[in-house]
Design a protein around this motif. Sequence first.
Motif, PDB file in Angstrom:
ATOM      1  N   ASP A  41       0.843  -1.200  -0.023  1.00  0.00           N
ATOM      2  CA  ASP A  41      -0.007  -0.014   0.180  1.00  0.00           C
ATOM      3  C   ASP A  41       0.798   1.238   0.135  1.00  0.00           C
ATOM      4  O   ASP A  41       1.871   1.253   0.630  1.00  0.00           O
ATOM      5  CB  ASP A  41      -0.897   0.039   1.453  1.00  0.00           C
ATOM      6  N   VAL A  42       0.333   2.245  -0.774  1.00  0.00           N
ATOM      7  CA  VAL A  42       1.097   3.435  -0.887  1.00  0.00           C
ATOM      8  C   VAL A  42       0.116   4.618  -0.324  1.00  0.00           C
ATOM      9  O   VAL A  42      -0.947   4.627  -0.832  1.00  0.00           O
ATOM     10  CB  VAL A  42       1.553   3.971  -2.417  1.00  0.00           C
ATOM     11  N   TRP A  43       0.464   5.402   0.613  1.00  0.00           N
ATOM     12  CA  TRP A  43      -0.486   6.402   1.349  1.00  0.00           C
ATOM     13  C   TRP A  43      -0.282   7.723   0.641  1.00  0.00           C
ATOM     14  O   TRP A  43       0.933   8.355   0.488  1.00  0.00           O
ATOM     15  CB  TRP A  43       0.193   6.499   2.651  1.00  0.00           C
ATOM     16  N   PHE A  44      -1.351   8.286   0.270  1.00  0.00           N
ATOM     17  CA  PHE A  44      -1.268   9.820  -0.141  1.00  0.00           C
ATOM     18  C   PHE A  44      -1.887  10.667   0.797  1.00  0.00           C
ATOM     19  O   PHE A  44      -3.068  10.390   1.339  1.00  0.00           O
ATOM     20  CB  PHE A  44      -2.168   9.967  -1.625  1.00  0.00           C
ATOM     21  N   HIS A  45      -1.505  12.105   0.631  1.00  0.00           N
ATOM     22  CA  HIS A  45      -2.080  13.057   1.555  1.00  0.00           C
ATOM     23  C   HIS A  45      -2.103  14.399   0.987  1.00  0.00           C
ATOM     24  O   HIS A  45      -0.708  14.649   0.346  1.00  0.00           O
ATOM     25  CB  HIS A  45      -1.644  12.990   3.043  1.00  0.00           C
ATOM     26  N   ALA A  46      -2.585  15.337   1.196  1.00  0.00           N
ATOM     27  CA  ALA A  46      -2.049  16.792   0.745  1.00  0.00           C
ATOM     28  C   ALA A  46      -1.255  17.412   1.953  1.00  0.00           C
ATOM     29  O   ALA A  46      -1.349  17.081   2.937  1.00  0.00           O
ATOM     30  CB  ALA A  46      -3.626  17.800   0.851  1.00  0.00           C
ATOM     31  N   ALA A  47      -0.312  17.962   1.176  1.00  0.00           N
ATOM     32  CA  ALA A  47       0.804  18.736   2.072  1.00  0.00           C
ATOM     33  C   ALA A  47       0.200  19.672   2.842  1.00  0.00           C
ATOM     34  O   ALA A  47      -0.201  20.640   2.161  1.00  0.00           O
ATOM     35  CB  ALA A  47       2.095  19.060   1.077  1.00  0.00           C
ATOM     36  N   ASN A  48       0.590  19.779   4.220  1.00  0.00           N
ATOM     37  CA  ASN A  48       0.144  20.884   5.070  1.00  0.00           C
ATOM     38  C   ASN A  48      -1.378  21.360   4.970  1.00  0.00           C
ATOM     39  O   ASN A  48      -1.616  22.321   5.559  1.00  0.00           O
ATOM     40  CB  ASN A  48       1.142  22.002   4.547  1.00  0.00           C
ATOM     41  N   LEU A  49      -2.144  20.378   4.704  1.00  0.00           N
ATOM     42  CA  LEU A  49      -3.688  20.529   4.736  1.00  0.00           C
ATOM     43  C   LEU A  49      -4.122  19.476   5.249  1.00  0.00           C
ATOM     44  O   LEU A  49      -3.799  18.242   5.052  1.00  0.00           O
ATOM     45  CB  LEU A  49      -4.078  20.859   3.223  1.00  0.00           C
ATOM     46  N   SER A  50      -5.342  19.565   5.930  1.00  0.00           N
ATOM     47  CA  SER A  50      -6.240  18.367   6.114  1.00  0.00           C
ATOM     48  C   SER A  50      -6.916  17.853   4.911  1.00  0.00           C
ATOM     49  O   SER A  50      -7.167  18.558   4.121  1.00  0.00           O
ATOM     50  CB  SER A  50      -7.238  18.967   6.887  1.00  0.00           C
ATOM     51  N   SER A  51      -6.685  16.475   4.797  1.00  0.00           N
ATOM     52  CA  SER A  51      -7.314  15.816   3.681  1.00  0.00           C
ATOM     53  C   SER A  51      -7.638  14.199   3.948  1.00  0.00           C
ATOM     54  O   SER A  51      -7.117  13.628   4.974  1.00  0.00           O
ATOM     55  CB  SER A  51      -6.210  15.882   2.348  1.00  0.00           C
ATOM     56  N   ALA A  52      -8.290  13.651   3.107  1.00  0.00           N
ATOM     57  CA  ALA A  52      -8.488  12.267   3.395  1.00  0.00           C
ATOM     58  C   ALA A  52      -7.022  11.414   3.222  1.00  0.00           C
ATOM     59  O   ALA A  52      -6.081  12.086   2.339  1.00  0.00           O
ATOM     60  CB  ALA A  52      -9.347  11.527   2.225  1.00  0.00           C
ATOM     61  N   HIS A  53      -7.188  10.310   3.759  1.00  0.00           N
ATOM     62  CA  HIS A  53      -5.794   9.517   3.591  1.00  0.00           C
ATOM     63  C   HIS A  53      -6.277   8.515   2.359  1.00  0.00           C
ATOM     64  O   HIS A  53      -7.311   7.840   2.437  1.00  0.00           O
ATOM     65  CB  HIS A  53      -5.644   8.699   4.873  1.00  0.00           C
TER      66      HIS A  53
END
Length: 220
Positions: A41-53
């Motif tokens: 699995d590879v995890w993605f997230h918005a940098a320095n912001l709240s976002s979904a995982h």
Amino acid sequence: MGRDKFENEQLIEHGFEEVLLTCRSFQHALKAHTSFLCKQDVWFHAANLSSAHVYLRLPEGMTWDAIPENVLMDAAQLTKANSIEGNKLNNQTIIYTPWSNLRKTAGMETGQVTFHKSNLVKKVFVKERENTIVNRLLKTRREEFPDLASQKVARLRELRERQRAVEKQIKLEEMERKKEYARLAEMRSYKGVVDDEQNMKTNRGYLSGKSVQEMEEDFM
């Protein structure tokens, strides 16, 4: 993708890590190494912001740092679209890393993570939201509630079974290799005996003045 921070917590705990199964087999007396990379699995997230995982489960054999560009952009667009603030902004950075690099420490809030190694975090730049990509992905959306812990246990069991199967095959190949070596050694030994007998007959022929054929005829 987790529906909320509580589902994110489950995803953080029960992701699939990179597993490289390696074996060795003997072919034509040469040692060859064989390996195959299992799903991760590879995890993605918005940098320095709240976002979904957002999690991307890679197919077997693909590494996290070699994700095709179009797949990478799909995941980045989906992450941006699921950030309340980031969805409205242009020029966003999306970060991604292998699940195994996520680090959860005591005192962190639910759904919050950091990293074991910052050098294993990559970035992808998203200039603006692309509705064609987001809409295409939303059409394939399915809401599921899997037992993540059971899935991980089943995966580990599968990996152990595959490893045992590989080791069994290695042992069979090694046994066949030893049998072949023994057969070739026996043939060489037999040929040496035959050659020695032939040489002895030839030498006796020289001493008696007779050919090998004449000596064999005399013997008969």
